[in-house]
Design an enzyme around this catalytic site. Structure first.
Site, PDB file in Angstrom:
ATOM      1  N   CYS A 379       0.818  -1.206   0.000  1.00 44.73           N
ATOM      2  CA  CYS A 379       0.000   0.000   0.000  1.00 44.73           C
ATOM      3  C   CYS A 379       0.861   1.270   0.000  1.00 44.73           C
ATOM      4  O   CYS A 379       1.360   1.664  -1.045  1.00 44.73           O
ATOM      5  CB  CYS A 379      -0.976  -0.033   1.172  1.00 44.73           C
ATOM      6  SG  CYS A 379      -2.385   1.046   0.876  1.00 44.73           S
ATOM      7  N   HIS A 506      -3.432  -4.945   0.385  1.00 47.61           N
ATOM      8  CA  HIS A 506      -2.927  -5.445   1.676  1.00 47.61           C
ATOM      9  C   HIS A 506      -3.089  -6.967   1.686  1.00 47.61           C
ATOM     10  O   HIS A 506      -4.007  -7.486   2.341  1.00 47.61           O
ATOM     11  CB  HIS A 506      -3.735  -4.853   2.832  1.00 47.61           C
ATOM     12  CG  HIS A 506      -3.459  -3.424   3.103  1.00 47.61           C
ATOM     13  ND1 HIS A 506      -2.384  -3.008   3.849  1.00 47.61           N
ATOM     14  CD2 HIS A 506      -4.116  -2.305   2.732  1.00 47.61           C
ATOM     15  CE1 HIS A 506      -2.392  -1.691   3.938  1.00 47.61           C
ATOM     16  NE2 HIS A 506      -3.423  -1.229   3.274  1.00 47.61           N
ATOM     17  N   GLU A 508      -1.692  -9.128   3.287  1.00 47.15           N
ATOM     18  CA  GLU A 508      -1.569  -9.706   4.635  1.00 47.15           C
ATOM     19  C   GLU A 508      -2.929 -10.037   5.246  1.00 47.15           C
ATOM     20  O   GLU A 508      -3.040 -10.922   6.091  1.00 47.15           O
ATOM     21  CB  GLU A 508      -0.781  -8.773   5.575  1.00 47.15           C
ATOM     22  CG  GLU A 508      -1.414  -7.430   5.907  1.00 47.15           C
ATOM     23  CD  GLU A 508      -1.088  -6.316   4.904  1.00 47.15           C
ATOM     24  OE1 GLU A 508      -0.745  -6.641   3.751  1.00 47.15           O
ATOM     25  OE2 GLU A 508      -1.201  -5.134   5.273  1.00 47.15           O
TER      26      GLU A 508
END
Ligand code: GLN
Length: 531
Positions: A379, A506, A508
């Site tokens: 990001c 993102h 993750e």
């Protein structure tokens, strides 16, 4: 209605790991063949966690539907593999907004709107709706905060009423602390007794008491807690310290927690086991290799602010039998990147907002690009990689993100067009899961197993300015992923680098222990090679 509700409260102090206990119990129930739906109640009056400072509150987790929420929901998704939405995280703000909007529409016409029955009634309906929508056998409801707080009192009251509707279908689990006074060498039960009394004082008798302690709970304190807190001895569960949060399901299994819960509901186990999970936990506890990963950031003091990134690395590490050592790099006053990155095998520049520390991050990215150090930008990290490349490769002196320097000559990162129209700052970013189209044959496409269509989650207001894409590409930057329309850049890579990949997304947020995020997994492998 055949669903059951398990309400998890906390006593003595916050930060006991109620979320991990709830997730672990969910995992155990799943392993017994049951479908679970988790709910986290947060008492604050913010509608969601999106407007909160991660330094104070921990990471803002983003759900597929764009809900910004408490980081505990990240643990639920990571442990349970479920995909949640707005309704899995009722907050004080959401509940009151619902009640007040209803009142204005005249839906309570004629009566004075009260905590009981109106607010508590809405909460009961909310919780049941989540169970129905997800067709769950068990709804696991974690009540944020500690018993005795004003903020969660009406929520616990609602759960008391829920039990009253059908006492056989709702159960209370109370998580407390059993401290050990080193000088006396004894586990002390008084704080637990008192917090259970506080719970009983508002009409709730816990069915199970989960005791957080350093060492396994001894026989004597276990007996004492059972006697004083009015539960059978087998319902006092030792949740002692272990090395990895992913081990907690096994700590609780040893205490027969899952079996006892099923028994209390009059239910039987239906096959399945935690074999795959056990193997991965074994790898976490017995790694064969080690890498050191640097993570830059301004909230470096609190690892909670980046918990999904840390977990995504843990997941990848478990699959590679690799221990991931973290080195936090505070970039606010970073002058010498060579010194700051000494001894690291790879660097992550994570999401962020505002200008503090940005120049230091840009310096780190430059160093990683020029020295073939594996780099993963997430990001803000993607945006700063674009800035760095524009400045140092394309010769655009002073290039920047207009978030950092609104007057820059080269705003290579600029507001997303749609952002000019938004009002207010709550829930107005480009949020949630979006489709990404990957360039065929690119490194990123290979990382995702040759796919050209993937989905990742987003949270941003700025993007790579389309005006500069051509120039950046001409100088060798490859944009290997875009949105479906092709006008928002979502992945970049450098072909001749060991690993230089960044994404506006993102990834993750979608990493699971059983299914690590592909970019994190490949990044870790590259770091391992570097090592
Ligand atoms: N501040 C940047 C933006 O709003 C990056 C956001 C982030 O890293 N989540 O676009």
């Amino acid at each position: 209605m055949d669903m059951r509700f398990i309400v998890v409260t906390g006593g003595v102090l916050s930060g006991l790991g109620k979320g991990i206990v709830t997730s672990s119990l969910g995992k155990i129930l799943q392993s017994r063949g049951y479908k679970v739906a988790p709910i986290k109640f947060d008492g604050y009056l913010n509608v969601d966690a999106g407007t909160m400072n991660p330094f104070r509150h921990g990471e803002v987790f983003v759900l597929a539907d764009g809900t910004e929420c408490d980081m505990d929901l990240g643990n639920y998704e990571r442990f349970l593999g479920v995909t949640m939405n707005y309704y899995n995280n009722p907050t004080g703000g959401k509940i009151f907004k619902l009640v007040l909007d209803k009142e204005r529409r005249g839906e309570y016409l004629g009566v004075d709107v009260q905590f009981i029955p109106h607010v508590t009634g809405e909460i009961r309906e909310w919780v049941k709706k989540v169970g129905r929508d997800s067709k769950a056998d068990f709804v696991l409801i974690e009540v944020g905060g500690t018993v005795g707080d004003i903020e969660n009192s009406y929520f616990i009251e609602a759960m008391r009423q829920l039990k009253l509707e059908d006492p056989m279908k709702t159960m209370f689990v109370h998580v407390t602390l059993v401290p050990e006074l080193k000088v006396v060498g004894e586990q002390k039960t008084k704080p637990t007794q008192q917090s259970v009394r506080a719970l009983q004082g508002i009409g709730v008798q816990p069915d199970f008491i989960v005791c957080r302690c350093d060492e396994p709970l001894g026989k004597t304190p276990r007996k004492k807690i059972a006697l004083f807190c009015n539960v059978p001895e087998g319902h006092v569960i030792s949740d002692h310290d272990c090395k990895s949060i992913y081990e907690v399901p096994f700590v609780l299994e040893k205490e027969h927690f899952g079996d006892m819960v099923l028994k209390a509901f009059g239910l039987k186990a239906k096959g399945k086991d935690l074999k795959e999970w056990r193997g991965l936990v074994h790898n976490i506890l017995n790694p064969k290799k080690e890498v050191t990963i640097g993570i830059t950031g301004k909230y470096t003091a609190l690892h909670d602010s980046y918990v999904s990134i840390v977990e995504a690395l843990t997941h990848a590490g478990a699959h590679e039998e690799t221990k991931v050592k973290l080195k936090w790099i505070e970039t606010t006053s970073l002058k010498d990147p060579a010194k700051a990155l000494k001894g690291i095998d790879g660097i992550i520049v994570p999401g962020g907002f505002g200008s503090r520390g940005a120049e230091g991050k840009i310096n780190c990215i430059k160093y990683a690009r020029e020295n073939n150090i594996p780099f993963l930008g997430l990001c803000f990290g993607f945006q700063l990689a674009v800035v760095e490349f524009a400045r140092n490769v394309c010769g655009m002196k002073g290039a920047n993100s207009s978030e950092i320097d609104p007057k820059t000559r080269y705003p290579v990162i600029d507001y997303l067009p749609e952002q000019f129209e938004v009002e207010g700052l709550g829930g107005t970013m480009r949020l949630g899961a979006h489709r990404i189209t990957l360039k065929k044959g690119s490194q990123v496409s290979k990382i995702y197993g040759g796919k050209t269509k993937i989905v990742e989650r987003f949270r941003h207001r700025y993007e790579c300015n389309p005006k500069y894409v051509k120039t950046l590409e001409k100088h060798g930057l490859v944009f290997s992923g875009t949105n479906s329309r092709g006008d928002i850049m979502q992945f970049l890579e450098l072909p001749d680098h060991l690993f230089f990949i960044a994404t506006q997304a993102h990834p993750e947020f979608q990493s699971r222990l059983e299914r690590p995020s592909p970019p994190f997994h490949e990044f870790l492998k590259a770091a391992s090679r570097k090592h």
